[in-house]
Write an enzyme that holds these catalytic residues in place. Structure first.
Site, mmCIF file in Angstrom:
data_model
loop_
_atom_site.group_PDB
_atom_site.id
_atom_site.type_symbol
_atom_site.label_atom_id
_atom_site.label_comp_id
_atom_site.label_asym_id
_atom_site.label_seq_id
_atom_site.Cartn_x
_atom_site.Cartn_y
_atom_site.Cartn_z
ATOM 1 N N GLU A 1 -2.397 -9.380 3.913
ATOM 2 C CA GLU A 1 -2.404 -9.900 5.279
ATOM 3 C C GLU A 1 -3.808 -10.078 5.857
ATOM 4 O O GLU A 1 -3.979 -10.773 6.857
ATOM 5 C CB GLU A 1 -1.583 -8.988 6.199
ATOM 6 C CG GLU A 1 -2.128 -7.588 6.408
ATOM 7 C CD GLU A 1 -1.706 -6.578 5.360
ATOM 8 O OE1 GLU A 1 -1.804 -5.365 5.633
ATOM 9 O OE2 GLU A 1 -1.278 -6.992 4.258
ATOM 10 N N HIS B 1 -3.877 -5.339 0.452
ATOM 11 C CA HIS B 1 -3.386 -5.873 1.728
ATOM 12 C C HIS B 1 -3.510 -7.399 1.727
ATOM 13 O O HIS B 1 -4.597 -7.942 1.978
ATOM 14 C CB HIS B 1 -4.172 -5.281 2.900
ATOM 15 C CG HIS B 1 -3.864 -3.846 3.154
ATOM 16 N ND1 HIS B 1 -2.815 -3.446 3.942
ATOM 17 C CD2 HIS B 1 -4.449 -2.720 2.679
ATOM 18 C CE1 HIS B 1 -2.772 -2.114 3.964
ATOM 19 N NE2 HIS B 1 -3.748 -1.653 3.211
ATOM 20 N N CYS C 1 0.832 -1.195 0.000
ATOM 21 C CA CYS C 1 0.000 0.000 0.000
ATOM 22 C C CYS C 1 0.879 1.262 0.000
ATOM 23 O O CYS C 1 1.494 1.568 -1.011
ATOM 24 C CB CYS C 1 -0.966 -0.031 1.181
ATOM 25 S SG CYS C 1 -2.381 1.071 0.972
#
Length: 506
Positions: free
Chosen positions: A166, A164, A76
């Site tokens: 994660e 993202h 990001c």
């Protein structure tokens, strides 16, 4: 290991957790803290951020110092920063790109994108976007709404992704992280509970030597696992002190001492309930109550610890989120909060601190505890606040109120276990409110206390949702409390999430 440079993203801890799930060790440091020795670092990650690379005061990072030395992944903000530094164009998006998106134009031949399915779902959360790549970079993926979702610098292991990986909403996210951490950075997946135990025990023996260590046991997971690690390292040099502050759960003081008997620990139990009640008399402000409880704890702990010779260390059950939260991304001058579990003791007693769990997340503490054969009654116990029931009794604390709350709490916790709900809950408890309500019991009017049941689901306690417990269960518990605890005539259920509420009421 992998080193994650934190630019302030709410998701930074999740990156670390996902890497640890791969049995690869990683650490988080502020974006402006650079290691002197990079010999053990196999790759670095630049996190996301609430800031924009377009701001005049945008957070800077000496990325070119790492080029050619280590693989680099920007997530990001990190990806936008890499693109900007190497000559790409980053501009404010026409619309905020937040939520689910799907990858297109995936470069399947790239090791970074290995195994990623076409149209794979990812999670976006950014206000800026990369409009064009640096001339020495090539595209790895787009989405239906942005031209650059992932890219790689030519001839360098430097990657950027604007989504993202994660978060669980990114369906192939863990696969992408594994591609980077294992295949590109070359990390071995050998960071297991057994490996951590061996490494930590060896380090503790060197660190402590022949000194004695005191540890304040709480009966919870963190302090218990810390005690077992220390006991494995230094045996009888560890002195565990368990203080009854009068604010524990029903019969918890006796139960905890009994649980520790079979572990071989040197545990001393001190019942100081009356001292705590005396200090708390007349105090209603939550912070005043916390300070009062902390003060008496320090006084009692110090009095007991000084009875032993050669005590040079104070052991604490500090875990990794505590360490991360105590360091701001803006540097050491802007700490978010300090996390000395027994604040003031190290300075007052001139002790050095030893923290065997400071590298572990909560779930990892449990994995290590399981490997150490910590009994399940302790291992799977819900988190319980340090001030105990002191912050679950709104207003002034008295022995009478504590006894009332203990009985209601016991019914609730036993009920969760009886109905098979305990393991689904992160944390649960009962709050004794500072109000009374009218009720009818038999043919008589009552004017008695109100309690609130609280149960939340969470991964690590940093965010939490209220648990959707079955109505039949809540009705059963309400009836049982009202019928069996004289002094309570109304039960309510708290349906607030964190944020904006907190798990505890005070």
């Amino acid at each position: 290991m992998i080193l994650i440079f934190d630019f302030g993203s709410q998701y930074t801890q999740l990156i670390a957790r996902r890497i640890r799930e791969l049995n690869v060790f990683c650490e988080i440091v502020p974006f402006n803290k650079f290691p002197e020795d990079i010999s053990k670092i196999k790759g670095i990650i630049l996190s996301g951020s609430p800031f924009s690379v377009l701001q005049e005061d945008a957070l800077q990072f000496p990325i070119k110092d790492f080029v050619g030395k280590l693989p680099i992944l920007g997530v990001c903000y990190g990806a936008q920063y890499i693109a900007q530094v190497f000559g790409g164009l980053v501009e404010k998006s026409n619309k905020r790109e937040y939520g689910r998106a799907h990858l297109t134009q995936i470069h399947h031949e790239s090791p970074f994108m290995k195994g990623i399915q076409g149209n794979s779902q990812v999670w976006m959360s950014h206000g800026d976007t990369i409009l064009s790549l640096p001339k020495d970079a090539h595209l790895l993926a787009s989405t239906e709404s942005i031209p650059v979702a992932a890219f790689k610098m030519d001839n360098e292991d430097i990657f950027g992704i604007q989504f993202h990986p994660e978060v669980t909403h990114s369906t192939d996210g863990l696969n992408i992280i594994k591609n980077y951490v294992v295949d590109i950075c070359g990390c071995e997946q050998d960071w297991t509970p057994d490996a951590y135990i061996k490494e930590t025990v060896d380090a503790l023996r060197i660190q402590i030597g022949n000194d004695n260590v005191v540890l304040g046991l709480s009966g919870g997971v963190d302090s218990s696992v810390a005690a077992l690690l220390l006991h494995k390292a230094i045996s009888k040099q560890l002195i565990c002190i368990f203080i009854n502050n009068g604010l524990l759960r029903l019969n918890e003081y006796e139960i905890v001492l009994e649980n520790y008997k079979g572990l071989g620990l040197n545990v001393i139990g001190i019942d100081a309930s009356e001292k705590f009640y005396a200090e708390l008399e007349g105090k209603t402000d939550p912070e005043d109550k916390r300070k009062a409880i902390g003060k008496v704890f320090i006084d009692v702990f110090q009095e007991e610890a000084l009875k032993f010779e050669n005590v040079k260390w104070l052991a604490q059950g500090t875990i990794y989120p505590d360490v991360i939260e105590s360091v701001s991304v803006h540097g050491p001058s802007a700490k978010i909060k300090s996390h000395h579990n027994v604040g003031g003791l190290p300075e007052k007693m001139h002790l050095k601190i030893v923290e065997p769990l400071r590298k572990l997340f909560k779930d990892e503490v449990r994995r290590v505890g399981k490997a150490l054969e910590l009994p399940s009654i302790i291992l799977n116990r819900h988190p319980f606040p340090g001030p105990g029931l002191g912050i679950r009794i709104l207003g002034e604390i008295t022995a009478t109120k504590v006894a009332l709350l203990q009985k209601a709490d016991h019914i609730f916790m036993d009920g969760l276990k009886e109905f098979g709900l305990y393991a689904e809950i992160w944390q649960a408890g009962v709050m004794l409110l500072q109000i009374q309500s009218v009720g009818v019991m038999g043919d008589e009017r009552t004017y008695e206390q109100v309690v609130a049941l609280r149960a939340v689901t969470s991964i690590d306690g940093m965010t939490a949702d209220w648990a959707h417990l079955p109505y039949a269960f809540l009705g059963h518990i309400s009836n049982k409390i009202i019928n069996n605890v004289r002094g309570i005539n109304r039960v309510v259920y708290d349906i607030s999430s964190k944020p904006p509420a907190t798990i505890e009421w005070e």
